[in-house]
Design a protein around this motif. Structure first.
Motif, PDB file in Angstrom:
ATOM      1  N   GLU A  99       0.838  -1.205   0.000  1.00  0.00           N
ATOM      2  CA  GLU A  99       0.000   0.000   0.000  1.00  0.00           C
ATOM      3  C   GLU A  99       0.872   1.253   0.000  1.00  0.00           C
TER       4      GLU A  99
ATOM      5  N   LEU B  72       2.274   1.826  -3.466  1.00  0.00           N
ATOM      6  CA  LEU B  72       1.251   2.404  -4.346  1.00  0.00           C
ATOM      7  C   LEU B  72       1.066   3.886  -4.054  1.00  0.00           C
TER       8      LEU B  72
ATOM      9  N   ASP C  98      -3.378  -9.763  -6.053  1.00  0.00           N
ATOM     10  CA  ASP C  98      -4.683  -9.088  -6.058  1.00  0.00           C
ATOM     11  C   ASP C  98      -4.495  -7.585  -6.256  1.00  0.00           C
ATOM     12  N   LEU C  99      -3.523  -7.010  -5.560  1.00  0.00           N
ATOM     13  CA  LEU C  99      -3.263  -5.584  -5.706  1.00  0.00           C
ATOM     14  C   LEU C  99      -2.717  -5.257  -7.088  1.00  0.00           C
ATOM     15  N   HIS C 100      -1.998  -6.171  -7.691  1.00  0.00           N
ATOM     16  CA  HIS C 100      -1.522  -5.968  -9.064  1.00  0.00           C
ATOM     17  C   HIS C 100      -2.690  -5.923 -10.038  1.00  0.00           C
TER      18      HIS C 100
ATOM     19  N   ASP D 265      -5.954  -5.463  -9.339  1.00  0.00           N
ATOM     20  CA  ASP D 265      -6.998  -4.484  -9.035  1.00  0.00           C
ATOM     21  C   ASP D 265      -6.510  -3.041  -9.078  1.00  0.00           C
ATOM     22  N   ARG D 266      -5.233  -2.824  -8.698  1.00  0.00           N
ATOM     23  CA  ARG D 266      -4.775  -1.438  -8.571  1.00  0.00           C
ATOM     24  C   ARG D 266      -3.441  -1.173  -9.274  1.00  0.00           C
ATOM     25  N   GLY D 267      -2.976  -2.154 -10.020  1.00  0.00           N
ATOM     26  CA  GLY D 267      -1.776  -1.943 -10.809  1.00  0.00           C
ATOM     27  C   GLY D 267      -0.475  -1.947 -10.027  1.00  0.00           C
ATOM     28  N   LEU D 268      -0.439  -2.633  -8.877  1.00  0.00           N
ATOM     29  CA  LEU D 268       0.801  -2.709  -8.111  1.00  0.00           C
ATOM     30  C   LEU D 268       1.895  -3.338  -8.973  1.00  0.00           C
TER      31      LEU D 268
END
Length: 724
Positions: free
Chosen positions: A488, A491, A545-547, A549-552
């Motif tokens: 987090e 990001l 999941d963060l990759h 959903d949010r482009g991590l």
């Protein structure tokens, strides 16, 4: 006059929540008249985890703990490194608290005298625990010496032969390694305490320190010490060795009518006496008596341990029992006569004697080193003096004090990159990571403010940090949730790439696994695997999941069994090691292991900085070698010149032992009573094969696969360090 039996228990706080704190917590739980209510540690997360285990309120400093009027304390146990004992004890005494210190009392006799004076002025008690003085076998020996059962003593011999793991694992700046004399202040009290307890002051006649090695910064360390002296008209010999080898901790007294031997390591005491028979029958009778006593004591020790685990006895582990007896004696004597084995005066006299031995054996640091030792460089902290003038770091490494992290940081520096390291203790960094090109942020990645300071100006983050925890609750907080917070923060700061190290242990690698590639899913029955593999898999899952959903921008690596410089050759990827000499091999030991050199793992991690378009990808890192566990152990034995006990062990045997332990935990309602998993034990055999074509093609990764070179760099070099 002692304390009234109906008085409320003393409310106790612990300063320091390291290894020995758990033993003190257990001791206080069994003690009459004392109760653990607080614990503090500069690492607040560790203090909080300790507090949850033992029902104590956690604090981040001694000042906060002793100043909390809502949780008042009567006594404080000081469980810190020796150089911090005096300051912590003095602060507690000034606050009107009784103090119980683990040995050594302090680092010089003047500090000890100061504490004694402060305690007297404030009217509080001060005690020092020299743990082995309360071991039941020593107490029996002590009684025989004092009663005259051994007759007039002629010689007392103390042996302390224990490998000092910190010589290999560090950290390099721990107090006992900073000066060649410090080891006698750290370990010497264990050896001298029975001497002064039984015989009084020691006159040192001669000291010889040998088997010299050179630590970082040119500091010497002596792995063997021999001391000759006299106390109360009795000749005294001390023999200490800190080299790796068979462990021996004994006290032997020769008297005019009998002899006695305490073996701390095996928890025995033997009284050797003659019989009224002729020589041959006398010898036979003595051997039979010794053998019978040994067998009886072995049964007693085993029974005590088993009954303790079943919560049917408070005796338990001999080490824990001696601490418990010392703690009980301290609080039982509060307000009355202090047991002389706990007296601050004994603690002071021991420090004076140990300091004298250290001076005579090692001399002054400069003389012992053959010149002025080079000081260990202090890492430049980010934001500190001179930081603005330097080119700022763009790469942050989390976990740089670990085995792989150290090698990664070295290779990043060698490639010309400036790096920043977030570490709890900068002193744990080796000398070559303390110079130009390295910034250090002192802190903990579980704290948002520390992580925020570390991320300033950073473009890429390596997350190799590993939590040293035991329970799933702790893994969840300090591995999985810590990884979430790192992601987090990356990001939020717009970090260009987060590189995370998982483990091949998250795969099923047993007999039915076949060939594993990055397309192979992690073990679908991961919930039945060990907590480490399970936590790493969960961390990978949340990162992916963060990759999505949010482009991590995350890249994941899963190293195999990593070997090489800086690691122990007694590797648990080969089998379960006991006593540095017994290896229970995972399975038959005849299948190739997924080995990889630490340098090759680091080179792949460095390459991942430059290769575009690999976000969301994962890479397994295993060399293509046919080296088996049997081959590994044979190579280790040949180089070390030693024969280890090698026990190929079927997974079901490990599983059966696990089931037995689980049954006991169920009976006693142990908090950690996870159901055993045969799948987990079978996976440790590593019968799968790993195809790492993806890493070779996308990262141009070329690991060492030559059998002889892997043996040389992965087995022989670590063995030369570890077993020298």
């Amino acid at each position: 006059m002692g304390r009234k039996s109906d008085a409320p228990p003393f409310r106790v706080g612990l300063v320091g929540t390291g290894y020995i704190a758990d033993w003190h917590a257990k001791a206080l739980g069994a003690a009459r008249g004392a109760s653990l209510v607080a614990a503090c540690d500069l690492d607040l997360a560790r203090a909080e985890a300790f507090g949850r285990r033992h029902g104590a309120r956690a604090y981040g400093s001694l000042e906060a703990m002793i100043g909390d009027e809502a949780n008042p304390l009567d006594a404080v146990h000081v469980l810190l490194p020796p150089d911090r004992h005096a300051a912590a004890a003095s602060a507690a005494i000034r606050a009107g608290k009784h103090v119980f210190l683990e040995k050594p009392m302090a680092v010089d006799a003047e500090e000890c005298s100061g504490l004694i004076g402060e305690a007297a002025a404030r009217g509080v008690a001060i005690g020092v625990n020299h743990n082995f003085l309360f071991a039941p076998n020593y107490e029996q020996f002590r009684g025989d010496v004092r009663s005259g059962r051994l007759g007039r003593l002629d010689r007392l011999t103390v042996t302390w032969h224990r490998g000092l793991d910190q010589l290999l694992s560090g950290p390099p700046d721990i107090w006992m390694l900073r000066d060649p004399r410090n080891i006698m202040l750290e370990i010497g009290p264990h050896c001298l305490a029975p001497v002064l307890d039984l015989l009084g002051p020691l006159e040192v006649i001669g000291v010889h320190a040998s088997n010299r090695m050179t630590l970082e910064g040119g500091r010497p360390f002596y792995r063997r010490w021999s001391v000759e002296g006299e106390a109360g008209g009795v000749a005294v010999s001390l023999h200490l060795s800190f080299a790796q080898g068979f462990t021996e901790q004994t006290i032997h007294a020769r008297g005019s009518v009998a002899a006695g031997t305490v073996d701390y390591e095996r928890d025995t005491y033997l009284l050797h006496r003659h019989s009224p028979y002729s020589l041959d029958f006398d010898r036979y009778r003595m051997i039979r008596e010794d053998a019978g006593a040994m067998a009886a004591q072995a049964r007693r020790t085993l029974a005590g341990s088993v009954l303790s685990k079943l919560k049917l006895s408070s005796r338990g582990n001999p080490y824990g029992l001696s601490i418990a007896r010392a703690v009980q004696a301290f609080y039982a004597g509060m307000g009355g006569a202090v047991d002389p084995r706990l007296s601050a005066e004994l603690g002071r006299d021991l420090i004076a004697a140990c300091a004298a031995i250290g001076r005579e054996g090692a001399g002054e640091p400069a003389a012992a080193a053959g010149g002025e030792p080079e000081p260990v460089a202090t890492p430049r902290e980010a934001g500190g003096e001179g930081a603005a003038a330097a080119t700022p770091a763009e790469v942050l490494v989390l976990g740089a004090t670990g085995f792989i992290g150290r090698e990664l940081a070295r290779q990043l520096l060698a490639s010309g990159r400036r790096i920043r390291l977030l570490v709890r203790s900068p002193g744990k960094l080796p000398a070559d990571l303390r110079g130009p090109g390295v910034e250090v942020v002192r802190g903990d990645l579980t704290r948002a403010e520390d992580l925020g300071r570390a991320l300033g100006g950073i473009k890429a983050v390596y997350h190799l940090a590993r939590a040293n925890v035991k329970t799933w609750e702790e893994y969840t907080e300090q591995e999985i949730e810590a990884t979430r917070r790192v992601a987090e923060a990356c990001l939020a700061r717009g970090v260009g790439r987060l590189i995370y190290t998982g483990t091949i242990d998250s795969y099923y690698a047993g007999g039915k696994a076949g060939t594993i590639t990055e397309d192979t899913p992690l073990d679908p029955q991961i919930a039945w695997r060990n907590l480490y593999a399970r936590a790493k898999a969960a961390s990978e899952g949340l990162l992916m999941d963060l990759h999505r959903d949010r482009g991590l921008p995350v890249v994941i690596f899963r190293p195999g069994i990593v070997i090489g410089r800086g690691s122990s050759p007694l590797h648990w990827g080969v089998g379960m090691w006991s006593w540095n000499s017994v290896c229970q091999v995972w399975g038959r030991g005849d299948n190739p292991l997924p080995l990889v050199l630490v340098e090759d793992v680091a080179s792949a991690l460095v390459a991942a900085l430059e290769v575009p378009g690999i976000e969301g990808e994962s890479f397994n890192l295993v060399a293509d070698t046919d080296l088996t566990a049997s081959d590994y152990l044979a190579a280790l034995e040949e180089h070390a010149g030693a024969s280890f006990q090698k026990l190929p062990t079927a997974p079901w045997r490990f599983y059966a032992a696990d089931v037995a332990k689980w049954a006991v935990k169920q009976m006693v309602r142990h908090p950690d009573r996870r159901r055993p998993s045969y799948r987990d034990w079978e996976s440790r055999t590593q019968r799968a094969r790993f195809d790492c074509t993806k890493a070779r093609n996308l990262l141009n990764w070329r690991p060492v696969c030559d059998r002889e070179e892997i043996i040389r760099r992965g087995i022989q070099q670590p063995a030369s360090q570890f077993l020298s």
